[in-house]
Design a protein around this motif. Structure first.
Motif, PDB file in Angstrom:
ATOM      1  N   PRO A  16       0.816  -1.228   0.000  1.00 52.10           N
ATOM      2  CA  PRO A  16       0.000   0.000   0.000  1.00 52.10           C
ATOM      3  C   PRO A  16       0.847   1.275   0.000  1.00 52.10           C
ATOM      4  CG  PRO A  16      -0.810  -1.535   1.650  1.00 52.10           C
ATOM      5  CD  PRO A  16       0.490  -2.083   1.131  1.00 52.10           C
ATOM      6  N   LEU A  17       1.984   1.252   0.674  1.00 55.78           N
ATOM      7  CA  LEU A  17       2.849   2.433   0.706  1.00 55.78           C
ATOM      8  C   LEU A  17       3.505   2.691  -0.649  1.00 55.78           C
ATOM      9  CD1 LEU A  17       4.485   2.063   4.209  1.00 55.78           C
ATOM     10  CD2 LEU A  17       2.784   3.737   3.490  1.00 55.78           C
ATOM     11  N   PHE A  18       3.925   1.628  -1.342  1.00 53.26           N
ATOM     12  CA  PHE A  18       4.482   1.809  -2.690  1.00 53.26           C
ATOM     13  C   PHE A  18       3.437   2.465  -3.594  1.00 53.26           C
ATOM     14  CE2 PHE A  18       7.367  -1.931  -1.685  1.00 53.26           C
ATOM     15  CZ  PHE A  18       8.469  -1.146  -1.483  1.00 53.26           C
ATOM     16  N   SER A  19       2.196   2.041  -3.464  1.00 49.67           N
ATOM     17  CA  SER A  19       1.118   2.642  -4.248  1.00 49.67           C
ATOM     18  C   SER A  19       0.902   4.099  -3.853  1.00 49.67           C
ATOM     19  CB  SER A  19      -0.165   1.835  -4.044  1.00 49.67           C
ATOM     20  OG  SER A  19      -1.216   2.406  -4.761  1.00 49.67           O
ATOM     21  N   GLN A  20       0.861   4.381  -2.567  1.00 49.77           N
ATOM     22  CA  GLN A  20       0.642   5.748  -2.087  1.00 49.77           C
ATOM     23  C   GLN A  20       1.738   6.700  -2.569  1.00 49.77           C
ATOM     24  OE1 GLN A  20       0.248   6.083   2.167  1.00 49.77           O
ATOM     25  NE2 GLN A  20       0.653   8.264   2.145  1.00 49.77           N
ATOM     26  N   TYR A  21       2.993   6.252  -2.523  1.00 48.82           N
ATOM     27  CA  TYR A  21       4.120   7.093  -2.944  1.00 48.82           C
ATOM     28  C   TYR A  21       4.421   6.968  -4.440  1.00 48.82           C
ATOM     29  CZ  TYR A  21       5.192   8.309   1.867  1.00 48.82           C
ATOM     30  OH  TYR A  21       5.128   8.813   3.142  1.00 48.82           O
ATOM     31  N   GLN A  22       3.626   6.166  -5.160  1.00 49.23           N
ATOM     32  CA  GLN A  22       3.765   5.939  -6.598  1.00 49.23           C
ATOM     33  C   GLN A  22       5.161   5.442  -6.968  1.00 49.23           C
ATOM     34  OE1 GLN A  22       2.442   9.622  -8.387  1.00 49.23           O
ATOM     35  NE2 GLN A  22       0.327   9.204  -7.866  1.00 49.23           N
ATOM     36  N   ILE A  23       5.633   4.469  -6.195  1.00 45.87           N
ATOM     37  CA  ILE A  23       6.938   3.858  -6.447  1.00 45.87           C
ATOM     38  C   ILE A  23       6.692   2.457  -6.989  1.00 45.87           C
ATOM     39  CG2 ILE A  23       9.040   2.985  -5.363  1.00 45.87           C
ATOM     40  CD1 ILE A  23       8.746   5.320  -3.342  1.00 45.87           C
ATOM     41  N   ASN A  24       7.198   2.183  -8.200  1.00 42.41           N
ATOM     42  CA  ASN A  24       6.971   0.868  -8.790  1.00 42.41           C
ATOM     43  C   ASN A  24       8.266   0.143  -9.161  1.00 42.41           C
ATOM     44  OD1 ASN A  24       7.706   2.270 -11.075  1.00 42.41           O
ATOM     45  ND2 ASN A  24       5.629   2.432 -11.860  1.00 42.41           N
ATOM     46  N   ARG A  25       9.407   0.785  -8.888  1.00 34.56           N
ATOM     47  CA  ARG A  25      10.699   0.137  -9.158  1.00 34.56           C
ATOM     48  C   ARG A  25      11.787   0.841  -8.360  1.00 34.56           C
ATOM     49  NH1 ARG A  25      14.442   2.540 -12.471  1.00 34.56           N
ATOM     50  NH2 ARG A  25      13.807   4.440 -13.509  1.00 34.56           N
ATOM     51  N   CYS A  26      12.966   0.260  -8.346  1.00 36.62           N
ATOM     52  CA  CYS A  26      14.132   0.921  -7.757  1.00 36.62           C
ATOM     53  C   CYS A  26      14.460   2.117  -8.644  1.00 36.62           C
ATOM     54  CB  CYS A  26      15.311  -0.049  -7.712  1.00 36.62           C
ATOM     55  SG  CYS A  26      16.844   0.675  -7.089  1.00 36.62           S
ATOM     56  N   ASN A  27      14.641   3.286  -8.049  1.00 30.92           N
ATOM     57  CA  ASN A  27      14.876   4.497  -8.831  1.00 30.92           C
ATOM     58  C   ASN A  27      16.350   4.823  -9.062  1.00 30.92           C
ATOM     59  OD1 ASN A  27      12.024   5.428  -7.246  1.00 30.92           O
ATOM     60  ND2 ASN A  27      12.158   5.685  -9.449  1.00 30.92           N
ATOM     61  N   ILE A  28      17.261   3.905  -8.738  1.00 30.44           N
ATOM     62  CA  ILE A  28      18.667   4.096  -9.084  1.00 30.44           C
ATOM     63  C   ILE A  28      18.786   3.976 -10.607  1.00 30.44           C
ATOM     64  CG2 ILE A  28      21.007   3.151  -8.871  1.00 30.44           C
ATOM     65  CD1 ILE A  28      20.070   4.475  -6.293  1.00 30.44           C
ATOM     66  N   LYS A  29      19.522   4.885 -11.211  1.00 30.84           N
ATOM     67  CA  LYS A  29      19.668   4.923 -12.671  1.00 30.84           C
ATOM     68  C   LYS A  29      20.103   3.565 -13.215  1.00 30.84           C
ATOM     69  CE  LYS A  29      21.670   7.651 -16.341  1.00 30.84           C
ATOM     70  NZ  LYS A  29      22.512   8.789 -16.679  1.00 30.84           N
ATOM     71  N   GLY A  30      19.345   3.046 -14.166  1.00 29.37           N
ATOM     72  CA  GLY A  30      19.668   1.779 -14.817  1.00 29.37           C
ATOM     73  C   GLY A  30      19.139   0.543 -14.110  1.00 29.37           C
ATOM     74  N   CYS A  31      18.505   0.685 -12.959  1.00 29.51           N
ATOM     75  CA  CYS A  31      17.992  -0.469 -12.211  1.00 29.51           C
ATOM     76  C   CYS A  31      16.472  -0.535 -12.355  1.00 29.51           C
ATOM     77  CB  CYS A  31      18.372  -0.369 -10.729  1.00 29.51           C
ATOM     78  SG  CYS A  31      17.878  -1.824  -9.772  1.00 29.51           S
ATOM     79  N   ASN A  32      15.975  -1.708 -12.656  1.00 35.68           N
ATOM     80  CA  ASN A  32      14.529  -1.909 -12.789  1.00 35.68           C
ATOM     81  C   ASN A  32      14.016  -2.970 -11.827  1.00 35.68           C
ATOM     82  OD1 ASN A  32      13.957  -0.031 -14.915  1.00 35.68           O
ATOM     83  ND2 ASN A  32      15.042  -1.414 -16.300  1.00 35.68           N
ATOM     84  N   GLU A  33      14.762  -3.228 -10.755  1.00 39.32           N
ATOM     85  CA  GLU A  33      14.369  -4.246  -9.785  1.00 39.32           C
ATOM     86  C   GLU A  33      13.179  -3.782  -8.948  1.00 39.32           C
ATOM     87  OE1 GLU A  33      15.679  -7.371  -9.396  1.00 39.32           O
ATOM     88  OE2 GLU A  33      16.807  -6.903 -11.214  1.00 39.32           O
ATOM     89  N   LYS A  34      12.533  -4.731  -8.317  1.00 38.76           N
ATOM     90  CA  LYS A  34      11.401  -4.464  -7.433  1.00 38.76           C
ATOM     91  C   LYS A  34      11.880  -3.708  -6.191  1.00 38.76           C
ATOM     92  CE  LYS A  34       9.756  -7.511  -4.502  1.00 38.76           C
ATOM     93  NZ  LYS A  34       9.243  -8.717  -3.924  1.00 38.76           N
ATOM     94  N   PRO A  35      11.179  -2.659  -5.789  1.00 38.11           N
ATOM     95  CA  PRO A  35      11.610  -1.908  -4.605  1.00 38.11           C
ATOM     96  C   PRO A  35      11.285  -2.655  -3.313  1.00 38.11           C
ATOM     97  CG  PRO A  35       9.550  -1.013  -5.391  1.00 38.11           C
ATOM     98  CD  PRO A  35       9.971  -2.073  -6.382  1.00 38.11           C
ATOM     99  N   THR A  36      12.131  -2.475  -2.319  1.00 40.65           N
ATOM    100  CA  THR A  36      11.876  -3.026  -0.989  1.00 40.65           C
ATOM    101  C   THR A  36      11.903  -1.922   0.065  1.00 40.65           C
ATOM    102  OG1 THR A  36      14.216  -3.474  -0.593  1.00 40.65           O
ATOM    103  CG2 THR A  36      12.909  -5.260  -1.557  1.00 40.65           C
ATOM    104  N   THR A  37      12.333  -0.731  -0.329  1.00 38.15           N
ATOM    105  CA  THR A  37      12.553   0.367   0.599  1.00 38.15           C
ATOM    106  C   THR A  37      12.049   1.668  -0.012  1.00 38.15           C
ATOM    107  OG1 THR A  37      14.537  -0.744   1.378  1.00 38.15           O
ATOM    108  CG2 THR A  37      14.334   1.586   1.911  1.00 38.15           C
ATOM    109  N   ILE A  38      11.438   2.508   0.827  1.00 38.28           N
ATOM    110  CA  ILE A  38      11.031   3.846   0.411  1.00 38.28           C
ATOM    111  C   ILE A  38      11.912   4.841   1.147  1.00 38.28           C
ATOM    112  CG2 ILE A  38       9.178   5.575   0.436  1.00 38.28           C
ATOM    113  CD1 ILE A  38       7.192   3.218   0.400  1.00 38.28           C
ATOM    114  N   CYS A  39      12.494   5.763   0.414  1.00 40.87           N
ATOM    115  CA  CYS A  39      13.294   6.839   0.992  1.00 40.87           C
ATOM    116  C   CYS A  39      12.522   8.136   0.805  1.00 40.87           C
ATOM    117  CB  CYS A  39      14.646   6.941   0.299  1.00 40.87           C
ATOM    118  SG  CYS A  39      15.628   5.452   0.439  1.00 40.87           S
ATOM    119  N   ILE A  40      12.264   8.810   1.914  1.00 40.16           N
ATOM    120  CA  ILE A  40      11.539  10.068   1.876  1.00 40.16           C
ATOM    121  C   ILE A  40      12.545  11.177   2.149  1.00 40.16           C
ATOM    122  CG2 ILE A  40       9.697  11.432   2.917  1.00 40.16           C
ATOM    123  CD1 ILE A  40       8.396   8.749   3.682  1.00 40.16           C
ATOM    124  N   HIS A  41      12.743  12.007   1.152  1.00 38.61           N
ATOM    125  CA  HIS A  41      13.708  13.098   1.219  1.00 38.61           C
ATOM    126  C   HIS A  41      12.961  14.391   0.943  1.00 38.61           C
ATOM    127  CE1 HIS A  41      17.143  15.607  -0.046  1.00 38.61           C
ATOM    128  NE2 HIS A  41      17.841  14.827   0.761  1.00 38.61           N
TER     129      HIS A  41
END
Length: 69
Positions: A16-41
């Motif tokens: 639910p948090l990935f959906s709320q923050y609209q995160i669907n992948r790792c946002n490191i350049k060139g990586c398309n893996e599934k996210p496991t962590t949300i970083c709020i900056h």
């Protein structure tokens, strides 16, 4: 920076948090893996896969090159 992750349930509680923050992948350049962590900056919220989270944790610091879809 605030880190949100679920180390006990294998990430199920994070869906639910990935959906709320609209995160669907790792946002490191060139990586398309599934996210496991949300970083709020203050400038951007982004996701990290387990590999990139562990790299940053082990090094204690990490220069990020992020990309967003």
């Amino acid at each position: 920076m605030q880190i949100i992750r679920d180390g006990e349930l294998g990430g199920i509680a994070m869906i639910p948090l990935f959906s709320q923050y609209q995160i669907n992948r790792c946002n490191i350049k060139g990586c398309n893996e599934k996210p496991t962590t949300i970083c709020i900056h203050e400038q951007a919220n982004f996701g990290l896969c387990e590999k990139h989270f562990m790299e940053g944790k082990e090094a204690g610091t990490m220069k990020l090159q992020l990309e967003f879809d």
